[in-house]
Design a protein around this motif. Structure first.
Motif, short mmCIF file in Angstrom:
data_model
loop_
_atom_site.label_atom_id
_atom_site.label_comp_id
_atom_site.label_asym_id
_atom_site.label_seq_id
_atom_site.Cartn_x
_atom_site.Cartn_y
_atom_site.Cartn_z
N ASN A 202 0.80 -1.23 0.00
CA ASN A 202 0.00 0.00 0.00
C ASN A 202 0.84 1.28 0.00
O ASN A 202 0.30 2.37 0.17
CB ASN A 202 -0.96 0.02 1.20
N GLY A 203 2.14 1.15 -0.18
CA GLY A 203 2.98 2.34 -0.26
C GLY A 203 3.35 2.97 1.06
O GLY A 203 3.94 4.05 1.09
N LEU A 204 3.01 2.31 2.17
CA LEU A 204 3.34 2.85 3.48
C LEU A 204 4.61 2.21 4.02
O LEU A 204 4.82 1.01 3.87
CB LEU A 204 2.20 2.58 4.48
N GLY A 205 5.43 3.03 4.69
CA GLY A 205 6.54 2.48 5.44
C GLY A 205 6.04 1.99 6.79
O GLY A 205 4.87 2.20 7.15
N ALA A 292 -6.65 -0.65 4.18
CA ALA A 292 -7.28 -1.90 3.74
C ALA A 292 -6.57 -2.50 2.53
O ALA A 292 -7.00 -3.55 2.01
CB ALA A 292 -8.75 -1.66 3.41
N GLU A 293 -5.51 -1.84 2.06
CA GLU A 293 -4.72 -2.28 0.91
C GLU A 293 -5.55 -2.29 -0.37
O GLU A 293 -5.33 -3.09 -1.29
CB GLU A 293 -4.07 -3.64 1.16
N GLU A 294 -6.49 -1.35 -0.43
CA GLU A 294 -7.29 -1.16 -1.64
C GLU A 294 -6.74 -0.03 -2.49
O GLU A 294 -7.19 0.18 -3.62
CB GLU A 294 -8.75 -0.88 -1.26
N ALA A 295 -5.81 0.74 -1.93
CA ALA A 295 -5.19 1.85 -2.64
C ALA A 295 -3.73 1.93 -2.22
O ALA A 295 -3.34 1.38 -1.18
CB ALA A 295 -5.91 3.17 -2.33
N ASP A 296 -2.94 2.61 -3.04
CA ASP A 296 -1.51 2.73 -2.78
C ASP A 296 -1.16 4.19 -2.51
O ASP A 296 -1.38 5.05 -3.37
CB ASP A 296 -0.71 2.20 -3.97
N ARG A 297 -0.65 4.47 -1.34
CA ARG A 297 -0.34 5.84 -0.95
C ARG A 297 0.67 6.48 -1.91
O ARG A 297 0.50 7.62 -2.35
CB ARG A 297 0.20 5.87 0.48
N ALA A 299 1.48 5.67 -5.05
CA ALA A 299 0.98 5.81 -6.41
C ALA A 299 0.00 6.97 -6.53
O ALA A 299 -0.07 7.63 -7.57
CB ALA A 299 0.31 4.51 -6.85
N LYS A 300 -0.76 7.22 -5.48
CA LYS A 300 -1.78 8.27 -5.52
C LYS A 300 -1.22 9.63 -5.09
O LYS A 300 -1.46 10.65 -5.74
CB LYS A 300 -2.93 7.89 -4.59
N GLN A 301 -0.48 9.63 -4.00
CA GLN A 301 -0.02 10.88 -3.39
C GLN A 301 1.39 11.26 -3.83
O GLN A 301 1.77 12.42 -3.79
CB GLN A 301 -0.08 10.75 -1.86
N VAL A 312 13.88 8.71 -2.27
CA VAL A 312 12.73 8.04 -2.89
C VAL A 312 11.73 9.10 -3.33
O VAL A 312 11.23 9.87 -2.51
CB VAL A 312 12.07 7.05 -1.90
N GLN A 313 11.44 9.14 -4.62
CA GLN A 313 10.61 10.20 -5.17
C GLN A 313 9.56 9.65 -6.14
O GLN A 313 9.73 8.59 -6.72
CB GLN A 313 11.47 11.21 -5.94
N GLY A 314 8.50 10.44 -6.30
CA GLY A 314 7.52 10.19 -7.35
C GLY A 314 6.42 9.21 -6.97
O GLY A 314 6.31 8.75 -5.84
N LYS A 315 5.61 8.90 -7.96
CA LYS A 315 4.47 8.02 -7.76
C LYS A 315 4.79 6.55 -8.09
O LYS A 315 3.95 5.68 -7.89
CB LYS A 315 3.28 8.50 -8.60
#
Length: 334
Positions: A202-205, A292-297, A299-301, A312-315
């Motif tokens: 989900n893009g979270l650390g 809920a792992e339905e979106a990726d932080r 990729a979106k933010q 670490v940069q970008g989507k």
């Protein structure tokens, strides 16, 4: 003798007659912001100073002055018969320790002995978070228990620092797959560092993930969150200013994961915010979907963070942490 310690609280206690020697407090936050193999280089120091001022509020001139002063003291090591490094088991301390071992590995020690006191537990202290928990009497019981830094520990510390400060984190991951027993706390600390990278799920650390999980359970004040996160992820040795930066990033931008009400800003270095303790934090709809792992932080933010020497940069971040396999890998999309 010269004793190098990680914090003012330990130094203050040691100065209460526990060690009749000089004490150098090493003031750095290597788990935050850009890190370079040779941080004393003018351009590197300026870049780091700008980042710490922007994100933590540490005045640029003050950071540079402190860095230059402690470097000057360190450079005078040869006037001492022995230099003792007092560092704990968490990432905050292990990064400092490895930098100092890297620095000393390039010096001609001659008649100066280099010693290390590094512990991960103390009788009667549960849970053990660090030397700052100990009373002056307990610290005194450690006096003289330090051991000479072995050639293996010196070499490993230098290698770990070079890998940590590299822009290619797979170097660190490869090093951690080898024998690191010369520095017994390095393995867990630097692996925890890698878990701070955005996850494949989900893009979270790990810090952001823990924060959202705790908010979901009903812990919604900044102070409580910091206490719980720093306690559960004690291996990181995360400080309050570091955490406020993370919390701010989670609550800002076009796609915030958290909403915070009832406060007029985040505390910064020498700038406390009175209403901050009364803030109330809640998950946004996007925050719930990421949890809920339905979106990726990422990729979106998008993301713009430093993890050691890695920016670490970008989507589509180049490096992702796999929480199941407990490994960092390079993405094909980046």
């Amino acid at each position: 003798m010269l004793h190098i310690v990680n914090g003012d609280s330990v130094a203050k206690k040691l100065r209460q007659g526990l060690v009749p020697d000089d004490i150098l407090v090493w003031r750095e936050v290597y788990p935050h912001g850009p890190v370079f193999e040779e941080p004393a280089a003018v351009d590197h120091r300026k870049k780091r100073a700008r980042y710490l001022e922007r994100t933590l509020g540490i005045p640029r001139s003050e950071y540079i002055m402190i860095s230059e002063t402690q470097d000057k003291t360190l450079a005078g090591y040869s006037q001492y018969k022995e230099v003792v490094l007092w560092f704990e088991h968490d990432l905050f301390d292990q990064a400092m320790l490895c930098y100092l071992l890297h620095w000393f590995s390039k010096q001609f020690l001659s008649q100066t002995k280099l010693s290390l006191l590094s512990i991960g537990e103390f009788p009667g202290i549960e849970p053990f978070r660090g030397l700052g928990q100990l009373t002056p009497e307990q610290l005194q019981s450690l006096s003289g228990t330090w051991k000479s830094v072995s050639p293996e520990a010196m070499e490993l510390g230098s290698a770990l620092w070079q890998a940590y400060s590299s822009s290619e984190p797979d170097k660190l991951q490869k090093l951690l797959s080898e024998d690191t027993s010369a520095l017994p706390f390095a393995q867990e600390a630097f692996k925890a560092h890698l878990s701070r990278f955005p996850s494949v799920r989900n893009g979270l650390g790990c810090v952001e993930q823990m924060t959202l999980e705790l908010v979901e359970t009903g812990i919604n004040s900044p102070g409580e969150l910091f206490g719980h996160v720093s306690g559960r992820l004690h291996i990181l040795g995360i400080g309050d200013l570091q955490y406020w930066h993370i919390l701010k990033k989670l609550s800002q931008g076009p796609y915030p994961l958290l909403s915070i009400r009832g406060m007029d800003g985040f505390p910064a270095y020498d700038a406390p915010t009175a209403s901050f303790v009364h803030g109330e934090i809640a998950l946004t709809a996007f925050g719930r979907s990421v949890l809920a792992e339905e979106a990726d932080r990422a990729a979106k933010q998008g993301i713009d963070e430093w993890y050691g020497g890695v920016h670490v940069q970008g989507k589509q971040p180049r490096w992702r942490w796999d929480t199941v396999r407990q490994t960092l890998y390079e993405t094909a999309e980046a």
